[in-house]
Design an enzyme around this catalytic site. Structure first.
Site, PDB file in Angstrom:
ATOM      1  N   HIS A  80      63.697  22.003 -77.155  1.00  0.00           N
ATOM      2  CA  HIS A  80      63.273  23.075 -78.061  1.00  0.00           C
ATOM      3  C   HIS A  80      64.470  23.771 -78.684  1.00  0.00           C
ATOM      4  O   HIS A  80      64.436  24.163 -79.846  1.00  0.00           O
ATOM      5  CB  HIS A  80      62.376  24.075 -77.322  1.00  0.00           C
ATOM      6  CG  HIS A  80      60.979  23.574 -77.133  1.00  0.00           C
ATOM      7  ND1 HIS A  80      59.865  24.381 -77.241  1.00  0.00           N
ATOM      8  CD2 HIS A  80      60.493  22.340 -76.839  1.00  0.00           C
ATOM      9  CE1 HIS A  80      58.770  23.657 -77.031  1.00  0.00           C
ATOM     10  NE2 HIS A  80      59.120  22.425 -76.775  1.00  0.00           N
ATOM     11  N   GLY A  86      69.571  23.810 -84.308  1.00  0.00           N
ATOM     12  CA  GLY A  86      70.548  22.994 -83.589  1.00  0.00           C
ATOM     13  C   GLY A  86      70.728  23.406 -82.138  1.00  0.00           C
ATOM     14  O   GLY A  86      70.221  24.438 -81.700  1.00  0.00           O
ATOM     15  N   SER A  90      70.299  29.147 -78.903  1.00  0.00           N
ATOM     16  CA  SER A  90      69.629  30.279 -79.556  1.00  0.00           C
ATOM     17  C   SER A  90      68.290  30.588 -78.885  1.00  0.00           C
ATOM     18  O   SER A  90      67.836  31.730 -78.892  1.00  0.00           O
ATOM     19  CB  SER A  90      69.428  30.006 -81.049  1.00  0.00           C
ATOM     20  OG  SER A  90      68.783  28.765 -81.254  1.00  0.00           O
ATOM     21  N   HIS A 209      58.358  13.076 -70.799  1.00  0.00           N
ATOM     22  CA  HIS A 209      57.070  13.468 -70.219  1.00  0.00           C
ATOM     23  C   HIS A 209      56.766  12.704 -68.936  1.00  0.00           C
ATOM     24  O   HIS A 209      55.662  12.765 -68.431  1.00  0.00           O
ATOM     25  CB  HIS A 209      55.946  13.309 -71.252  1.00  0.00           C
ATOM     26  CG  HIS A 209      56.034  14.303 -72.378  1.00  0.00           C
ATOM     27  ND1 HIS A 209      55.291  14.214 -73.534  1.00  0.00           N
ATOM     28  CD2 HIS A 209      56.799  15.421 -72.523  1.00  0.00           C
ATOM     29  CE1 HIS A 209      55.600  15.228 -74.340  1.00  0.00           C
ATOM     30  NE2 HIS A 209      56.510  15.973 -73.759  1.00  0.00           N
ATOM     31  N   ASP A 269      61.345   8.358 -64.461  1.00  0.00           N
ATOM     32  CA  ASP A 269      61.300   6.895 -64.480  1.00  0.00           C
ATOM     33  C   ASP A 269      60.525   6.428 -65.712  1.00  0.00           C
ATOM     34  O   ASP A 269      60.218   7.233 -66.593  1.00  0.00           O
ATOM     35  CB  ASP A 269      60.653   6.371 -63.182  1.00  0.00           C
ATOM     36  CG  ASP A 269      59.272   6.973 -62.949  1.00  0.00           C
ATOM     37  OD1 ASP A 269      58.658   7.481 -63.910  1.00  0.00           O
ATOM     38  OD2 ASP A 269      58.787   6.944 -61.801  1.00  0.00           O
TER      39      ASP A 269
END
Ligand code: HEM
Ligand SMILES: *[C@@H]1O[C@H](CO)[C@@H](O)[C@H](O)[C@H]1NC(C)=O
Ligand SMILES: *[C@@H]1O[C@H](CO)[C@@H](O)[C@H](O)[C@H]1NC(C)=O
Ligand SMILES: *[C@@H]1O[C@H](CO)[C@@H](O)[C@H](O)[C@H]1NC(C)=O
Length: 341
Positions: A80, A86, A90, A209, A269
């Site tokens: 994120h 970038g 932030s 994920h 994995d």
């Protein structure tokens, strides 16, 4: 005989085109440091904080022993951060008036343990006299991300360093700049392309994920209100869909979250891709990675060869870590990761 020969020929062509795809991705990886991103360097802190890697690793290890959420939380935080202005930390800036990146709807579900990991690693770095105020929060987040991947069983890799911290963080900058769980393959491809990331990068990075959790609201449409023809998304394995309905009843407590990798939720994995091929991808955006012939081929290759997945993932997360970086005199090295100097 004829059919088998025919099959053989197309399969060779398929393998070749896939090989070229991956080769292209790896060559790009090798060639970029000499071309456009010479600012980042592996040994950037050789003189100004030579032990930064082990200091961060120790802090991350300690934090991870307290809670596993440290791993997915840090990895997602890095993603994120990089997609908004970038990789400049932030996203970590505190919000005095409720108008910072972290206040944006798409960032509200970022787990606090990711932020805490960076704060703690920064404190550990700053407690070493020579290192104090010498290492950016953006680099600490990049290092901590590598560390949680390794400590969860994923590939080890060198992290490019030399990012400077941003001075701006606004809620509005996040709007429409992070992918959503209901994105189509085209939406995903376009958004990654806008950061110079390829379809192979998209598919490899989605492998993140393989660890972590999702709140029920992110996929409830797939198990209750899919379409007027069917309440359950037909691309979902029906048994898996029933399990999800049990874990996420209608009107479930919005704080409930379920593992995104139902088979090995704590391990980094390639199970994510195996699950995906079996209708066990949790998010519609994960399922969307099977949308095209080319993308299906990449998913299948990652599912069947974990070292291939690891190799490409390392190349892709290295490219993610270069997105929009501030270097040299740009930005600053924040003393407190939550506040501009
Ligand atoms: C491709 C587009 C992507 C979409 C649409 C997407 C969307 C999501 C959503 C909806 C969640 C669940 C959030 C929640 O309910 O709390 C999630 C979790 C997560 N995402 Fe992604 N994501 C994408 C790509 C990535 C990438 C590139 C990475 C990292 C390289 C990543 C890392 C993670 C991690 C580790 C979690 C688990 C967080 C936790 O357990 O706290 N995602 N993502
Ligand atoms: C930071 O790094 C420089 C070398 O680049 C070193 O001289 C200095 O002692 C380090 N620490 C501080 C606090 O500047
Ligand atoms: C996708 O989800 C967002 C909220 O997460 C919602 O605002 C938007 O309408 C959805 N888009 C579609 C096409 O369903
Ligand atoms: C798996 O991928 C690795 C790394 O790219 C490659 O060297 C190896 O030949 C592949 N193995 C198989 C069985 O295709």
């Amino acid at each position: 005989m004829e059919t088998s020969l025919h099959w053989h020929r197309t399969s060779i062509i398929k393998d070749l085109s896939f090989f070229l795809l991956v080769l292209e991705s790896l060559l790009l990886f090798l060639s970029l440091p000499n071309c456009c991103f010479a600012q980042l360097k592996r040994d950037y802190y050789r003189d100004s904080c030579p032990n930064v890697e082990s200091i961060v690793r120790n802090a991350v290890e300690k934090k991870l022993q307290e809670t596993f959420v440290t791993a997915p939380a840090t990895l997602r935080l890095f993603f994120h951060d990089c997609f908004i202005q970038g990789c400049d930390a932030s996203v970590i800036l505190a919000s005095p008036s409720g108008d910072a990146e972290k206040d944006a709807p798409d960032d509200l579900s970022l787990a606090g343990d990711g932020f805490d990991t960076v704060i703690r690693a920064k404190a550990a770095v700053d407690s070493v006299p020579g290192c104090k105020n010498n290492v950016s929060c953006a680099d600490i987040l990049a290092l901590a991300t590598r560390d949680v991947i390794v400590l969860s069983g994923g590939p080890n890799y060198d992290v490019e360093l030399g990012r400077r911290d941003g001075r701006q963080s606004t809620k509005a900058s996040v709007d429409h700049h992070l992918p959503l769980a209901n994105f189509s393959y085209k939406n995903l491809e376009d958004m990654f392309a806008s950061h110079g990331l390829s379809q192979v990068d998209l598919i490899a990075l989605s492998g993140a994920h393989t660890i972590g959790f999702s709140h029920c609201s992110q996929f409830s449409k797939r198990i209750y209100d899919f379409s007027n023809k069917s309440s359950i998304d037909p691309t979902l394995d029906q048994e898996y869909a029933r399990q999800l309905q049990q874990a996420c009843p209608r009107n479930v407590d919005p704080r409930i979250a379920v593992p995104m990798d139902p088979t090995t939720p704590l391990k980094f994995d390639n199970e994510f891709y195996k699950n995906l091929l079996q209708g066990k991808a949790l998010l519609a955006s994960d399922q969307a990675l099977l949308a095209t012939r080319k993308s299906r081929r990449v998913v299948t290759a990652f599912a069947s060869n974990s070292s291939l997945f690891e190799q490409v993932f390392v190349a892709s997360i290295t490219r993610l870590g270069r997105v929009g970086v501030k270097t040299g005199n740009q930005g600053e090295i924040r003393r407190d990761c939550r506040m501009v100097n």
